[in-house]
Design a protein around this motif. Structure first.
Motif, mmCIF file in Angstrom:
data_model
loop_
_atom_site.group_PDB
_atom_site.id
_atom_site.type_symbol
_atom_site.label_atom_id
_atom_site.label_comp_id
_atom_site.label_asym_id
_atom_site.label_seq_id
_atom_site.Cartn_x
_atom_site.Cartn_y
_atom_site.Cartn_z
ATOM 1 N N ASP A 1 7.151 8.137 3.680
ATOM 2 C CA ASP A 1 7.944 7.432 4.696
ATOM 3 C C ASP A 1 7.955 8.191 6.021
ATOM 4 O OD1 ASP A 1 8.679 5.116 3.392
ATOM 5 O OD2 ASP A 1 10.455 6.007 2.478
ATOM 6 N N LEU A 2 8.231 9.484 5.940
ATOM 7 C CA LEU A 2 8.301 10.286 7.165
ATOM 8 C C LEU A 2 6.931 10.423 7.806
ATOM 9 C CD1 LEU A 2 10.761 13.066 5.933
ATOM 10 C CD2 LEU A 2 11.253 11.258 7.589
ATOM 11 N N GLY A 3 5.895 10.596 6.977
ATOM 12 C CA GLY A 3 4.544 10.681 7.524
ATOM 13 C C GLY A 3 4.140 9.400 8.220
ATOM 14 N N HIS A 4 4.508 8.263 7.612
ATOM 15 C CA HIS A 4 4.189 6.975 8.235
ATOM 16 C C HIS A 4 4.934 6.801 9.545
ATOM 17 C CE1 HIS A 4 5.817 2.819 8.852
ATOM 18 N NE2 HIS A 4 4.537 2.635 9.106
ATOM 19 N N SER A 5 6.236 7.100 9.527
ATOM 20 C CA SER A 5 7.020 6.895 10.753
ATOM 21 C C SER A 5 6.562 7.831 11.867
ATOM 22 C CB SER A 5 8.516 7.096 10.465
ATOM 23 O OG SER A 5 8.785 8.437 10.098
ATOM 24 N N VAL B 1 0.836 -1.207 0.000
ATOM 25 C CA VAL B 1 0.000 0.000 0.000
ATOM 26 C C VAL B 1 0.869 1.255 0.000
ATOM 27 C CG1 VAL B 1 -1.662 1.331 1.361
ATOM 28 C CG2 VAL B 1 -1.961 -1.131 1.092
ATOM 29 N N LYS B 2 1.910 1.252 0.824
ATOM 30 C CA LYS B 2 2.776 2.428 0.912
ATOM 31 C C LYS B 2 3.461 2.722 -0.423
ATOM 32 C CE LYS B 2 6.906 2.336 2.597
ATOM 33 N NZ LYS B 2 8.108 2.234 3.451
ATOM 34 N N ARG B 3 4.004 1.697 -1.056
ATOM 35 C CA ARG B 3 4.710 1.921 -2.323
ATOM 36 C C ARG B 3 3.754 2.338 -3.438
ATOM 37 N NH1 ARG B 3 9.938 0.445 -2.766
ATOM 38 N NH2 ARG B 3 9.765 -0.022 -4.982
ATOM 39 N N ARG B 4 2.543 1.821 -3.414
ATOM 40 C CA ARG B 4 1.568 2.258 -4.417
ATOM 41 C C ARG B 4 1.210 3.721 -4.209
ATOM 42 N NH1 ARG B 4 -4.373 -0.446 -5.732
ATOM 43 N NH2 ARG B 4 -4.968 1.064 -7.352
ATOM 44 N N LEU B 5 1.072 4.139 -2.948
ATOM 45 C CA LEU B 5 0.769 5.536 -2.659
ATOM 46 C C LEU B 5 1.947 6.433 -3.036
ATOM 47 C CD1 LEU B 5 -1.481 7.281 -1.364
ATOM 48 C CD2 LEU B 5 -0.257 7.054 0.803
ATOM 49 N N GLN B 6 3.152 5.986 -2.758
ATOM 50 C CA GLN B 6 4.339 6.770 -3.098
ATOM 51 C C GLN B 6 4.457 6.972 -4.606
ATOM 52 O OE1 GLN B 6 7.178 4.212 -1.063
ATOM 53 N NE2 GLN B 6 7.725 5.866 0.345
ATOM 54 N N MET B 7 4.331 5.882 -5.370
ATOM 55 C CA MET B 7 4.477 6.007 -6.820
ATOM 56 C C MET B 7 3.325 6.796 -7.426
ATOM 57 S SD MET B 7 6.108 5.743 -9.533
ATOM 58 C CE MET B 7 7.537 4.842 -8.958
ATOM 59 N N SER C 1 11.706 10.045 20.422
ATOM 60 C CA SER C 1 12.994 10.358 19.784
ATOM 61 C C SER C 1 12.887 10.430 18.267
ATOM 62 C CB SER C 1 14.037 9.300 20.189
ATOM 63 O OG SER C 1 14.199 9.255 21.585
ATOM 64 N N TRP C 2 11.675 10.511 17.753
ATOM 65 C CA TRP C 2 11.512 10.583 16.289
ATOM 66 C C TRP C 2 12.350 11.692 15.655
ATOM 67 C CZ3 TRP C 2 9.824 14.034 12.619
ATOM 68 C CH2 TRP C 2 9.517 13.509 11.354
ATOM 69 N N PRO C 3 12.390 12.909 16.220
ATOM 70 C CA PRO C 3 13.224 13.948 15.600
ATOM 71 C C PRO C 3 14.695 13.567 15.531
ATOM 72 C CG PRO C 3 11.691 14.913 17.177
ATOM 73 C CD PRO C 3 11.630 13.429 17.367
ATOM 74 N N ILE C 4 15.204 12.887 16.568
ATOM 75 C CA ILE C 4 16.614 12.499 16.566
ATOM 76 C C ILE C 4 16.885 11.487 15.458
ATOM 77 C CG2 ILE C 4 18.442 11.417 17.921
ATOM 78 C CD1 ILE C 4 17.014 12.362 20.422
ATOM 79 N N ASP C 5 16.020 10.492 15.369
ATOM 80 C CA ASP C 5 16.236 9.408 14.410
ATOM 81 C C ASP C 5 16.066 9.849 12.966
ATOM 82 O OD1 ASP C 5 16.608 7.755 16.607
ATOM 83 O OD2 ASP C 5 14.506 7.143 16.667
ATOM 84 N N ASN C 6 15.244 10.867 12.745
ATOM 85 C CA ASN C 6 14.881 11.228 11.368
ATOM 86 C C ASN C 6 15.423 12.578 10.906
ATOM 87 O OD1 ASN C 6 12.741 9.099 10.325
ATOM 88 N ND2 ASN C 6 12.289 9.468 12.478
ATOM 89 N N LEU C 7 16.238 13.222 11.733
ATOM 90 C CA LEU C 7 16.726 14.544 11.359
ATOM 91 C C LEU C 7 17.481 14.551 10.033
ATOM 92 C CD1 LEU C 7 16.806 17.484 12.284
ATOM 93 C CD2 LEU C 7 18.962 16.973 13.444
ATOM 94 N N PRO C 8 18.426 13.612 9.767
ATOM 95 C CA PRO C 8 19.103 13.640 8.466
ATOM 96 C C PRO C 8 18.141 13.443 7.291
ATOM 97 C CG PRO C 8 20.299 12.257 10.033
ATOM 98 C CD PRO C 8 18.978 12.565 10.654
ATOM 99 N N ARG C 9 17.163 12.560 7.443
ATOM 100 C CA ARG C 9 16.208 12.315 6.354
ATOM 101 C C ARG C 9 15.295 13.516 6.152
ATOM 102 N NH1 ARG C 9 12.737 7.717 7.010
ATOM 103 N NH2 ARG C 9 12.767 7.524 4.747
#
Length: 606
Positions: free
Chosen positions: A165-169, A109-115, A338-346
């Motif tokens: 990806d970021l919205g899901h996480s 579902v995620k990849r279909r939404l992304q594409m 800790s979501w901001p820490i884990d995802n800051l580079p992305r």
């Protein structure tokens, strides 16, 4: 006038703003990309979105189930109960099967939404970019919108894929936080704290410890991570400049080879790749600082909750199972926070790509406002039925920053006229571009006859990577040309040796010499058989006999067509009855016709 090839030097590095970007980033992003949820496929899109959220809830339920399972497992181990231990083995097998189903469905579902989102956004940008010459005009616009090909191909991909990806996480972490906040609150019990001789009950104390722990860690990470955001922005700009230079060499490979310019190109590429290395090293330094903190934080996060809850186990207040359940709940809560820490580079990479896409979109909107919203502020090209002439009424041509290029003039070209245009090269080419509707800067009205076919032949015909039949038909379809028409056209222009290769796929702009490409342009003209023909130095690479041959061919094959030619060869005069001269004086150009007066517009003369 903005340099078409040089805009990437500064513009690329500015693609993602290092100062955090302009205000209203979310509003600008949703204004561009949010239309995906309101388009013709919105029912499907919303169904996929809801399914993704439901499956995310399913993903969150897995660690909750593991947490409950963990309590029972360690209690069984503490009690040395084999029956309960075997039951726990069976239950973990069921949890594994459940997790497999959720993960696989979620991935699809995620990849279909992304594409789907990427496809919609790519089509939207392509439609705006490849419309009414905007892809050509935007090269002259100031601003940070260089390398539109890279922005459409790569930055849109990152924008769509990472947004999902970021919205899901983020959704996953929010649901995880809600689930384990409740669990951690219940497991914490009530802690009595003595304050000034008074015992104060503190319920859910472990939750407050987890919140404080995550808040401190996030604050430190944000302070350390800001240089990383800036480093990612700079690196993407350097990478875009390097890709653009490589693409330019590929497009102009033949010319570079003929001039033996490989050494110069290597030098330029070496300089640009030096920028890529600086961007990489800057990002490495920033990542190194971030990793020092992340490595410490991750290890401490594994040990800290056990250390906090262990005194209650040692005191006999809780069982081993509750201790492990508490430790897991603490870790899950801190992990969610800790979501901001884990995802800051992305987030930094995604933000930089979004800014580059927005910059291109904003430039196209700005161009549309300049051309469409101010009717008197640009050259208007209209089709009219009143008469069959090409009429210029008060037409003045400027460069994009408003500097005059051609002074205002009135002119009429009647059907059947053969007009040669000579003089200032910039002005002559600007005149043709204005007639084609791809040079809006200036003022006045150009009227073309309605219901007539117009054909523009540039100095170097564009030859797409396709079959020869498709090249002849461009921009039409290959199926529109029968074999006999295609062969007849090729033979007529002296390319009979290509007649047997109509369906051969090749890089024709590299296979054919420049004179052959110009001959192929005339073959394309014979197939189209237009009423109005505009030739822009279309015979400059041909020798005089070949030029005479092709121009005589036009007179025989299309005797009724109107011909306007830009060129400076002496042999052109014999094939044209009128001669327009564009003379440069005092920085701008005045149009005059030899043997006839071209009057300026009345308001200009006054």
């Amino acid at each position: 006038m903005t340099d078409k090839t040089g805009g990437g030097r500064d513009g690329g590095r500015g693609g993602g703003r290092s100062d955090g970007g302009p205000p209203g980033f979310a509003r600008r992003f949703l204004g561009l990309a949010g239309g995906y949820w309101h388009g013709r496929s919105r029912v499907t899109v919303w169904a996929l979105t809801v399914a993704l959220v439901v499956l995310t809830v399913g993903q969150v339920s897995v660690p909750v189930l593991i947490n409950l399972w963990s309590e029972r497992l360690f209690d069984a181990l503490e009690q040395r109960s084999m029956d309960r231990f075997l039951t726990m083995i069976g239950l973990v097998g069921l949890i594994i099967l459940y997790n497999i189903v959720i993960v696989v469905l979620h991935l699809r579902v995620k990849r279909r939404l992304q594409m789907g989102w990427r496809d919609w956004l790519t089509r939207k940008l392509l439609e705006d970019w490849l419309r009414r010459g905007r892809h050509h005009q935007i090269a002259y616009m100031p601003g940070e919108h260089d390398n539109p090909d890279g922005r459409i191909a790569e930055d849109i991909r990152i924008t769509a894929e990472m947004a999902v990806d970021l919205g899901h996480s983020l959704t996953y972490c929010a649901l995880l936080l809600i689930s384990f906040t409740n669990i951690l609150w219940m497991l914490s019990g009530t802690l009595s704290v003595a304050l000034l001789g008074v015992e104060l009950p503190v319920p859910g104390h472990l939750l407050f410890v987890a919140l404080l722990y995550a808040a401190v860690g996030t604050t430190i990470a944000m302070l350390i991570g800001q240089p990383l955001v800036n480093a990612v922005n700079r690196r993407q700009g350097y990478e875009a400049d390097f890709r653009f230079a490589l693409a330019r060499i590929r497009e102009n490979g033949q010319t570079i080879a003929l001039l033996h310019g490989e050494s110069a190109e290597r030098g330029q590429l070496s300089t640009l790749f030096g920028g890529v290395m600086r961007g990489w090293n800057g990002q490495t330094r920033a990542l190194g600082h971030m990793m020092v903190f992340s490595a410490s934080y991750s290890v401490l996060s594994a040990a800290f909750p056990i250390l906090v809850a262990a005194p209650r186990y040692i005191a006999g207040s809780i069982s081993l199972g509750v201790l492990m359940q508490t430790a897991q709940a603490f870790q899950q809560t801190v992990g969610a926070l800790s979501w901001p820490i884990d995802n800051l580079p992305r987030v930094a990479e995604w933000r930089a790509s979004v800014e580059r896409v927005l910059a291109l979109h904003d430039a196209l909107l700005r161009l549309d406002r300049e051309v469409c919203d101010v009717p008197d502020g640009h050259i208007q090209v209209v089709r009219a039925d009143e008469h069959g002439s090409l009429a210029f009424a008060g037409v003045a041509i400027d460069d994009p920053n408003g500097t005059p290029v051609v002074h205002p003039f009135d002119l009429e070209v009647r059907p059947g006229d053969r007009v040669l245009i000579v003089g200032d090269a910039t002005a002559t080419i600007g005149l043709f571009r204005a007639v084609a509707g791809v040079w809006p800067w200036g003022r006045g009205v150009i009227t073309l006859p309605a219901h007539t076919r117009v054909f523009f032949m540039p100095e170097r015909p564009y030859l797409p990577h396709a079959s020869l039949r498709a090249v002849l038909a461009y921009p039409g379809t290959a199926s529109s040309i029968a074999d006999d028409r295609a062969v007849a056209a090729l033979v007529s222009v002296g390319l009979s040796d290509l007649a047997g290769r109509l369906d051969s796929l090749d890089h024709w702009d590299e296979v054919l010499s420049v004179p052959e490409r110009q001959r192929l342009g005339f073959a394309r003209l014979l197939i189209r058989r237009p009423d109005w023909i505009f030739l822009e130095d279309a015979t400059d690479s041909l020798d005089p006999p070949a030029e005479e041959e092709l121009l005589s061919l036009l007179e025989r094959e299309l005797p009724q067509a109107t011909l306007l030619t830009i060129g400076h060869h002496a042999g052109l005069d014999a094939h044209h009855g009128r001669r327009l001269v564009l003379d440069r004086t005092n920085g701008a150009v005045t149009l005059r016709e030899e043997g006839r007066e071209v009057r300026p517009p009345a308001e200009s003369a006054a």
